[in-house]
Design a protein around this motif. Sequence first.
Motif, short mmCIF file in Angstrom:
data_model
loop_
_atom_site.label_atom_id
_atom_site.label_comp_id
_atom_site.label_asym_id
_atom_site.label_seq_id
_atom_site.Cartn_x
_atom_site.Cartn_y
_atom_site.Cartn_z
N GLN A 125 14.76 -8.02 -8.96
CA GLN A 125 14.11 -6.74 -9.21
C GLN A 125 13.09 -6.87 -10.34
OE1 GLN A 125 15.79 -2.78 -9.47
NE2 GLN A 125 17.75 -3.56 -8.66
N ARG A 126 11.92 -6.29 -10.10
CA ARG A 126 10.92 -6.14 -11.16
C ARG A 126 10.84 -4.68 -11.62
NH1 ARG A 126 5.03 -6.76 -12.28
NH2 ARG A 126 4.87 -8.49 -13.76
N ASP A 127 11.27 -3.78 -10.74
CA ASP A 127 11.28 -2.36 -11.04
C ASP A 127 12.26 -1.71 -10.06
OD1 ASP A 127 10.11 -0.44 -12.81
OD2 ASP A 127 9.03 0.41 -11.13
N PRO A 128 13.09 -0.75 -10.47
CA PRO A 128 13.16 -0.14 -11.79
C PRO A 128 14.07 -0.87 -12.79
CG PRO A 128 14.61 1.02 -10.30
CD PRO A 128 13.94 -0.06 -9.49
N ASP A 129 14.96 -1.73 -12.32
CA ASP A 129 15.90 -2.41 -13.22
C ASP A 129 15.50 -3.88 -13.29
OD1 ASP A 129 17.47 -0.07 -13.63
OD2 ASP A 129 18.38 -0.39 -11.67
N GLU A 130 14.60 -4.18 -14.19
CA GLU A 130 14.00 -5.51 -14.26
C GLU A 130 15.05 -6.59 -14.52
OE1 GLU A 130 11.31 -7.52 -17.53
OE2 GLU A 130 10.09 -6.16 -16.32
N GLY A 131 14.93 -7.67 -13.72
CA GLY A 131 15.74 -8.85 -13.96
C GLY A 131 17.08 -8.87 -13.28
N VAL A 132 17.46 -7.82 -12.57
CA VAL A 132 18.77 -7.79 -11.92
C VAL A 132 18.59 -8.00 -10.42
CG1 VAL A 132 19.62 -6.21 -13.69
CG2 VAL A 132 18.80 -5.29 -11.51
N ALA A 133 19.71 -8.20 -9.73
CA ALA A 133 19.67 -8.45 -8.29
C ALA A 133 19.23 -7.19 -7.55
CB ALA A 133 21.04 -8.89 -7.81
#
Length: 808
Positions: A71-79
């Motif tokens: 994910q880059r958006d909305p929860d950056e850095g998560v799966a």
Amino acid sequence: MQYRVGVAGCLVALFLILSGSVAAQDSTQTERVVPEIKALRINPHPPVIDGNLDDPIWSKPGLELARNFTQRDPDEGVAPTESTVVAVTYDDDALYFAFWCYDSEPDKIQRQLVRRDRQSESDLVVVRLDPYHDHQTGNQFYVSAAGVLIDGRVYNDDWTDDSWDGVWEAAAKVHPWGWAVEYRIPYNCLRFTEDSEHVWGVNFARLVNRKSEVTWWSFAPQSENGLTSHYGHLTGLTGIRPARHLEILPYAVSSAEFGDGTDANPDGRDYLGNVGVDVKYGLASNLTLDATINPDFGQVELDQPVLNLSAFETWFPERRPFFIEGADLYETPFMLFYSRRIGRPPTGGVDDDLHDYTLDRPAATSILGAAKITGKLSGRTSVALLNTVTQEETETYMTTEGETRKTVVEPTANYSVFRVKQDILRNSYFGGLFTLVSQDTYHPAVTGGVDWRLYTNNGVWNFNGQTVFSRVDNEDIGFGVSANLEKASGKHVRGSIGVTNKDPNLHINRLGYTSRNDYRVMSGWLQYRTQDDWWIFRNTWNNFNIQSAWNYAGDDISRYGNVNSSWELTNFWSLGWGVEMQAEKYSDVETRGNGLWEWPVTPTCAGWADLHTDTRRKIVFDINPGGGRDRGGSWWANYVGIEYRPRSNLEFEVGANYHRTFNGTRWLDNDNNDNAVFADLDKDEISLHLTASVMLRRNLSWQLSGQGLISTLDYRDIKRYTGDNTYVRDINAEDYADYNGTFSSLNSMMIVRWEYLPGSTLYFVWTRSRPEFDSKTTNLALDDELDRFFSRGADNVWLLKASYWWNL
């Protein structure tokens, strides 16, 4: 002088703030692991492009799959909340991509149907390619869940140009488990060097629109600048060759014009026909020739109506396809190439005391032919050469003695532009741009310059700018320079400081565009942004801008600053606001050549706000009020816009802005003795726009659009400026009575566009334009103005154009 020192101190302080933030923000950066995917060769049976993914190749052993999206958006850095899988294959002619877009709620996949190259409220996927693998340039190919294609170029690492159009195929289809996309991108869409084995840059992305969730395969945080420099690697490409192809696009057009009758054309009718051809040919593996003979721009949209009361020329965007494609190659800090100069309306007039009335005058200068060569040499040097020839235009008129005469109003002209860019280091470049205009009866106009953009290795900082010169006569050479130091990356703090100088002899408007010369400016920008959710906010952008400028005589002609913020809420509404102040004491242009003028009120202050609702909904509202005082006087305004999408293939948009200005002292004219005449102006202005579009099929669309402007002008207290901030009220106001009145203009267009074969299009177009100035009233009566909008007297053009694309 004290103020100049103060501005310089502010900019230095800004620089120190940015410098101090680098260590804190960038110390956490780690070396990125670059993902790779190997393409599988599939000769001789390519997949059928239908979105079913049932071809045997997509389940063949050894086919590599790209799975690990982030994910880059909305929860950056998560799966991601929904998984995506991509496969890549190729043959001697094209690349093939397959996307499996799994979705836990497939009935909620959004599929707005719009015409090609338009963003929409839809789920979509994108393939981004960097065939030169230079970390600077590339192409991107979007496909929505409704099967709408969008393509564009990427340059300077993260700048995009959506005007580029390639001929490629893709199909999307919804399945019980989600939706799927298949691509076919032929090599003639791409530019790359000849080699036995290739490694390209590649990235894949997906948008789940209802969640506003964006995921990337080759992930980079939003705090880092760049697109192509963050791509992964596409390997396994062997035995492919750049296509040295020939594309031919002939066209035929027929039009009928209906307008008011004139002495030369009593019934106001005119019928025209035309033919021409566009050619694209691969001169070499990395050089392409684009040429056009007798080009036609008949389907081009009309410009927004504008009532310009300023001292500066109005800039209009380019809308002609030949000049739009590849326009990014000529972008530099100074606009040395403004393509709207080519094919402009004739600038000459009739110098004949016996002139009675015009029989025929062309609305635009005809372009006999144009050609451009573009490409990248040795993978590191980009070149572009453009040459255009316009024909001599004449005006035919009738004399008072009944004799028909002709006079040249635009001589034959040749326009040349040469561009070169040399990539250096990891993602930096030096470039040069040179232009030449040769025209009968005019001295050749020459401009040129060197530009650069130099990044640090981590992409956090860049130093960019340009030095230019101009020569338009035998005597004077003008010079200009622009330099800017920018912090382009960072989780929270970004900004820049810059200087620009344009000496009084710098004249680039023969083929370029600048609002003015004789100008020295210092400017700074500082931004603090947040990306983590807090309270009701998802993201915020908070900006501070400052600028101060002087002419070469040392006069203070600009002191400007503003603070503005934009906030995205957790419900995907957005809010914005801003406050600006202008504090310069003088203007050296407002008198139109009659010396320095002191602003009546300084400083001035104004503010604005904006509310925009969630764009994913069927109904979207935009409200933008503002008010205060600026250089035009006291003012207040409000814009209201509504977008409505009742069905996936229907879209309506309407907007209106009311702007009232009062108690502003403005230049009116120069009198017979060439003295500047000023007056207090009250102005009411309403601008309108309306768009309705219907997609009958993915390749067949109908669109109706209109842009209107109503402006009332009421000049009072007319006075002659004598210098030193003094006026003489010895003017007969009746001599300027015709300046008061109501200006109204409506430009509308209906267009039916049918892409009956890939690259081949049929247009049916109706355009209507109706500008008018009524000196009988200065009262804004909306019902009367609307009646005037739709009354007789407009110029109507009906046009039918067909083109056919051959790929040889």
